[in-house]
Design a protein around this motif. Structure first.
Motif, PDB file in Angstrom:
ATOM      1  N   MET A  26       1.187  33.460  -0.821  1.00 19.63           N
ATOM      2  CA  MET A  26       1.762  32.510  -0.792  1.00 19.63           C
ATOM      3  C   MET A  26       3.274  32.001  -0.938  1.00 19.63           C
ATOM      4  O   MET A  26       4.258  32.912  -1.779  1.00 19.63           O
ATOM      5  CB  MET A  26       0.906  31.198  -2.021  1.00 19.63           C
ATOM      6  N   GLY A  27       3.924  30.908  -0.322  1.00 15.58           N
ATOM      7  CA  GLY A  27       5.461  30.740  -0.846  1.00 15.58           C
ATOM      8  C   GLY A  27       5.844  29.470  -0.906  1.00 15.58           C
ATOM      9  O   GLY A  27       4.753  28.448  -0.519  1.00 15.58           O
ATOM     10  N   GLY A  28       6.502  28.888  -2.311  1.00 12.88           N
ATOM     11  CA  GLY A  28       5.788  27.334  -2.662  1.00 12.88           C
ATOM     12  C   GLY A  28       6.670  26.521  -3.858  1.00 12.88           C
ATOM     13  O   GLY A  28       7.437  27.911  -4.587  1.00 12.88           O
ATOM     14  N   GLN A  29       6.360  26.259  -5.148  1.00 10.99           N
ATOM     15  CA  GLN A  29       7.268  25.477  -5.644  1.00 10.99           C
ATOM     16  C   GLN A  29       6.501  25.486  -7.023  1.00 10.99           C
ATOM     17  O   GLN A  29       5.157  24.821  -7.043  1.00 10.99           O
ATOM     18  CB  GLN A  29       7.663  23.985  -5.362  1.00 10.99           C
TER      19      GLN A  29
ATOM     20  N   TYR B  75       1.401  25.715  -7.559  1.00 15.62           N
ATOM     21  CA  TYR B  75       2.333  25.672  -7.185  1.00 15.62           C
ATOM     22  C   TYR B  75       2.343  24.879  -5.949  1.00 15.62           C
ATOM     23  O   TYR B  75       0.933  25.182  -5.633  1.00 15.62           O
ATOM     24  CB  TYR B  75       2.410  26.580  -6.450  1.00 15.62           C
ATOM     25  N   LYS B  76       3.221  23.932  -5.451  1.00 12.84           N
ATOM     26  CA  LYS B  76       2.443  23.019  -3.995  1.00 12.84           C
ATOM     27  C   LYS B  76       3.202  24.456  -3.484  1.00 12.84           C
ATOM     28  O   LYS B  76       4.250  24.990  -3.315  1.00 12.84           O
ATOM     29  CB  LYS B  76       3.227  21.954  -4.205  1.00 12.84           C
ATOM     30  N   ALA B  77       2.002  24.637  -2.066  1.00 18.83           N
ATOM     31  CA  ALA B  77       2.420  25.867  -1.311  1.00 18.83           C
ATOM     32  C   ALA B  77       3.828  25.184  -0.030  1.00 18.83           C
ATOM     33  O   ALA B  77       3.318  23.990   0.303  1.00 18.83           O
ATOM     34  CB  ALA B  77       0.614  26.418  -0.298  1.00 18.83           C
ATOM     35  N   SER B  78       4.158  26.179   0.191  1.00 18.54           N
ATOM     36  CA  SER B  78       5.020  25.274   1.362  1.00 18.54           C
ATOM     37  C   SER B  78       4.836  26.753   2.835  1.00 18.54           C
ATOM     38  O   SER B  78       5.521  26.393   3.907  1.00 18.54           O
ATOM     39  CB  SER B  78       6.285  25.369   1.400  1.00 18.54           C
ATOM     40  N   GLU B  79       4.995  27.933   2.412  1.00 20.75           N
ATOM     41  CA  GLU B  79       3.994  28.436   3.559  1.00 20.75           C
ATOM     42  C   GLU B  79       3.049  29.492   3.443  1.00 20.75           C
ATOM     43  O   GLU B  79       2.819  30.494   1.645  1.00 20.75           O
ATOM     44  CB  GLU B  79       5.922  29.647   3.762  1.00 20.75           C
ATOM     45  N   TRP B  80       2.134  30.239   4.186  1.00 20.96           N
ATOM     46  CA  TRP B  80       0.987  31.405   3.712  1.00 20.96           C
ATOM     47  C   TRP B  80       1.382  32.079   4.591  1.00 20.96           C
ATOM     48  O   TRP B  80       1.725  32.391   6.033  1.00 20.96           O
ATOM     49  CB  TRP B  80      -0.211  30.796   4.033  1.00 20.96           C
ATOM     50  N   VAL B  81       1.542  33.451   4.532  1.00 19.30           N
ATOM     51  CA  VAL B  81       1.768  34.905   5.709  1.00 19.30           C
ATOM     52  C   VAL B  81       1.297  35.601   4.747  1.00 19.30           C
ATOM     53  O   VAL B  81       0.598  36.427   3.746  1.00 19.30           O
ATOM     54  CB  VAL B  81       3.136  34.831   5.260  1.00 19.30           C
TER      55      VAL B  81
ATOM     56  N   ASN C 204       5.820  36.966  -4.664  1.00 28.69           N
ATOM     57  CA  ASN C 204       4.665  38.206  -4.804  1.00 28.69           C
ATOM     58  C   ASN C 204       3.296  37.653  -5.410  1.00 28.69           C
ATOM     59  O   ASN C 204       3.195  38.096  -6.117  1.00 28.69           O
ATOM     60  CB  ASN C 204       5.046  39.287  -6.025  1.00 28.69           C
ATOM     61  N   LEU C 205       2.646  36.338  -5.519  1.00 28.14           N
ATOM     62  CA  LEU C 205       2.410  35.619  -5.630  1.00 28.14           C
ATOM     63  C   LEU C 205       0.843  35.795  -4.124  1.00 28.14           C
ATOM     64  O   LEU C 205       1.136  35.643  -3.181  1.00 28.14           O
ATOM     65  CB  LEU C 205       2.676  34.441  -5.622  1.00 28.14           C
ATOM     66  N   ALA C 206      -0.257  36.318  -4.218  1.00 29.48           N
ATOM     67  CA  ALA C 206      -1.351  37.131  -3.669  1.00 29.48           C
ATOM     68  C   ALA C 206      -2.155  36.754  -3.522  1.00 29.48           C
ATOM     69  O   ALA C 206      -2.510  35.751  -4.394  1.00 29.48           O
ATOM     70  CB  ALA C 206      -1.604  38.565  -3.685  1.00 29.48           C
ATOM     71  N   ILE C 207      -3.319  36.249  -2.358  1.00 31.18           N
ATOM     72  CA  ILE C 207      -3.869  34.838  -2.260  1.00 31.18           C
ATOM     73  C   ILE C 207      -5.099  35.858  -3.142  1.00 31.18           C
ATOM     74  O   ILE C 207      -5.727  37.299  -2.606  1.00 31.18           O
ATOM     75  CB  ILE C 207      -4.666  35.089  -0.964  1.00 31.18           C
ATOM     76  N   ALA C 208      -5.581  35.463  -4.156  1.00 28.82           N
ATOM     77  CA  ALA C 208      -7.018  36.535  -5.142  1.00 28.82           C
ATOM     78  C   ALA C 208      -8.316  35.802  -4.704  1.00 28.82           C
ATOM     79  O   ALA C 208      -9.033  35.628  -5.283  1.00 28.82           O
ATOM     80  CB  ALA C 208      -6.420  35.707  -6.252  1.00 28.82           C
ATOM     81  N   SER C 209      -8.695  35.731  -3.402  1.00 30.11           N
ATOM     82  CA  SER C 209     -10.249  35.406  -3.017  1.00 30.11           C
ATOM     83  C   SER C 209     -11.072  34.640  -3.154  1.00 30.11           C
ATOM     84  O   SER C 209     -12.174  34.770  -3.278  1.00 30.11           O
ATOM     85  CB  SER C 209     -11.193  37.006  -3.648  1.00 30.11           C
ATOM     86  N   ARG C 210     -10.693  33.549  -3.944  1.00 31.31           N
ATOM     87  CA  ARG C 210     -11.526  32.045  -4.207  1.00 31.31           C
ATOM     88  C   ARG C 210     -10.550  31.352  -3.464  1.00 31.31           C
ATOM     89  O   ARG C 210      -8.970  30.945  -4.020  1.00 31.31           O
ATOM     90  CB  ARG C 210     -11.466  31.879  -5.845  1.00 31.31           C
ATOM     91  N   TYR C 211     -11.154  29.789  -2.940  1.00 28.08           N
ATOM     92  CA  TYR C 211     -10.193  28.780  -2.866  1.00 28.08           C
ATOM     93  C   TYR C 211     -11.313  27.908  -2.564  1.00 28.08           C
ATOM     94  O   TYR C 211     -12.574  28.076  -2.855  1.00 28.08           O
ATOM     95  CB  TYR C 211     -10.260  29.172  -0.869  1.00 28.08           C
TER      96      TYR C 211
ATOM     97  N   LEU D  62      -0.023  21.941   7.864  1.00 23.58           N
ATOM     98  CA  LEU D  62       1.050  21.927   8.034  1.00 23.58           C
ATOM     99  C   LEU D  62       0.630  19.836   8.377  1.00 23.58           C
ATOM    100  O   LEU D  62       1.540  18.801   9.123  1.00 23.58           O
ATOM    101  CB  LEU D  62       1.097  21.675  10.672  1.00 23.58           C
ATOM    102  N   THR D  63      -0.488  19.408   8.001  1.00 23.96           N
ATOM    103  CA  THR D  63      -1.375  18.301   8.116  1.00 23.96           C
ATOM    104  C   THR D  63      -1.362  17.972   6.461  1.00 23.96           C
ATOM    105  O   THR D  63      -1.671  16.303   6.752  1.00 23.96           O
ATOM    106  CB  THR D  63      -2.335  18.397   8.996  1.00 23.96           C
ATOM    107  N   GLN D  64      -1.576  17.899   5.565  1.00 24.79           N
ATOM    108  CA  GLN D  64      -1.942  18.546   4.184  1.00 24.79           C
ATOM    109  C   GLN D  64      -1.335  19.057   3.270  1.00 24.79           C
ATOM    110  O   GLN D  64      -0.816  20.116   3.392  1.00 24.79           O
ATOM    111  CB  GLN D  64      -3.448  18.909   4.473  1.00 24.79           C
ATOM    112  N   GLU D  65      -1.073  18.431   2.323  1.00 24.37           N
ATOM    113  CA  GLU D  65      -0.463  19.289   1.072  1.00 24.37           C
ATOM    114  C   GLU D  65      -1.778  20.447   0.551  1.00 24.37           C
ATOM    115  O   GLU D  65      -2.886  20.158   0.864  1.00 24.37           O
ATOM    116  CB  GLU D  65      -0.794  18.369  -0.428  1.00 24.37           C
ATOM    117  N   MET D  66      -1.575  21.113   0.177  1.00 22.99           N
ATOM    118  CA  MET D  66      -2.248  22.655  -0.659  1.00 22.99           C
ATOM    119  C   MET D  66      -1.004  22.771  -1.546  1.00 22.99           C
ATOM    120  O   MET D  66       0.131  23.471  -1.534  1.00 22.99           O
ATOM    121  CB  MET D  66      -2.439  24.141   0.436  1.00 22.99           C
TER     122      MET D  66
END
Ligand code: UTP
Length: 289
Positions: free
Chosen positions: A174-177, A184-190, A201-208, A240-244
């Motif tokens: 994730m990229g974000g503030q 964090y408010k997300a601005s990017e997922w890669v 270096n914040l990695a997605i950790a298998s729960r959503y 692109l359409t919602q905050e995350m």
């Protein structure tokens, strides 16, 4: 809106754990004395989830058997007067409502989540990977930590963990503030970036926790990396359409889908186990000397 439902993707091949996974699901591999999937279901239930959809595939029937209230040896334990044991084993069938669906083709994690659309409908819902255990570092299970953020913001919330920058290419990142400590408010997922291209270096950790709009995003997502429908690609569309939001979890994530982490998880849980922890610690010290 309260989150009641969860999808547990558990259809994957488990290639990295062969031959153990030739005829048994990797989600049924044992950590001390419980299969991985039981830890995952327990986390969901302790977080307030009442309805679970397990996404499975051919050869995964033992998952359903494990959570069945009725099982062949029950009569044996009953005749031996092992009522406590019987209660414990039957209780696995009463943890919550568990339904099952088959992922027809193994087209990736994103596709597995999309299999849950008829079950979820238009509600927000949770996703917990069936091959990963999360332990909490505070009084709230990791999924409950995400649900807290969902309640606060009303938008999707994803578990994050800090990883060494040279490891980011193994994860979605994730990229974000930062908006409050650990949130964090997300601005990017890669998905699996090279360290030099990673937004952090914040990695997605298998729960959503997702709003149901993720399903439309998944339908619009074509197979990407490894010819699989990547959940991260659908998350990019949703953004692109919602905050995350992303939540740096208090706790630890144990991915049992590879040999080294599977062994590490057994050692970590074994050392914490009331019955064997002390003896195991002594034994580890003895083989190190
Ligand atoms: P992995 O990325 O670890 O893939 O899946 P895998 O296929 O299970 O493992 P390997 O690479 O062959 O060793 C992460 C989670 O997503 C589920 C898996 O069951 C696991 O819980 N998954 C993955 C699905 O449900 N369907 C898929 O098509 C892929």
């Amino acid at each position: 809106m309260k989150v009641r439902k969860a999808i547990i993707p558990a259809a994957g091949l488990g290639t990295r754990m062969l031959p153990a996974t030739k005829s048994q699901p990797k989600e049924m591999l044992t950590i001390v004395d419980k299969p991985v999937i039981q830890y995952v279901v327990e986390e969901a239930v302790e977080s307030g989830i009442t309805d679970i959809l397990m996404v499975t595939s051919a050869g995964k029937e033992s998952i359903r058997s494990h959570f069945d209230r009725n099982f062949p040896n029950a009569i044996h334990y009953k005749s031996k007067g092992k009522h406590e044991l019987l209660k414990l084993l039957r209780g696995l069938g009463e943890l919550c409502n568990i339904e099952y669906t088959a992922q027809k083709e193994l087209r990736g994690l994103g596709d597995a989540v999309l299999c849950g659309e008829p079950f979820v409908g238009r509600e927000p819902f949770a996703v917990l990977l069936g091959d990963t255990i999360c332990t909490s570092g505070n009084e709230y299970p990791v999924l409950a930590q995400l649900l807290h953020a969902f309640t606060q913001f009303g938008f999707s919330a994803v578990a994050l963990e800090e990883v060494p920058i040279e490891m980011v290419s193994k994860y979605g990142v994730m990229g974000g503030q930062q908006v409050s400590p650990g949130v964090y408010k997300a601005s990017e997922w890669v998905e699996k970036p090279a360290p030099e291209d990673a937004p952090g270096n914040l990695a997605i950790a298998s729960r959503y926790v997702f709003t149901s709009e993720i399903f439309e995003c998944l339908k619009d997502t074509h197979a990407g990396l490894n010819n699989e429908v990547q959940l991260t690609d659908a998350m990019k569309r949703l953004l692109l359409t919602q905050e995350m939001y992303g939540v740096a979890i208090s706790g630890n994530r144990y991915d049992i889908g590879n040999k080294l982490d599977f062994i590490k998880t057994n050692v970590a849980f074994g050392l914490e186990h009331a019955e064997i922890g002390g003896v195991l610690k002594d034994w580890i010290s003895s083989i190190r000397s």
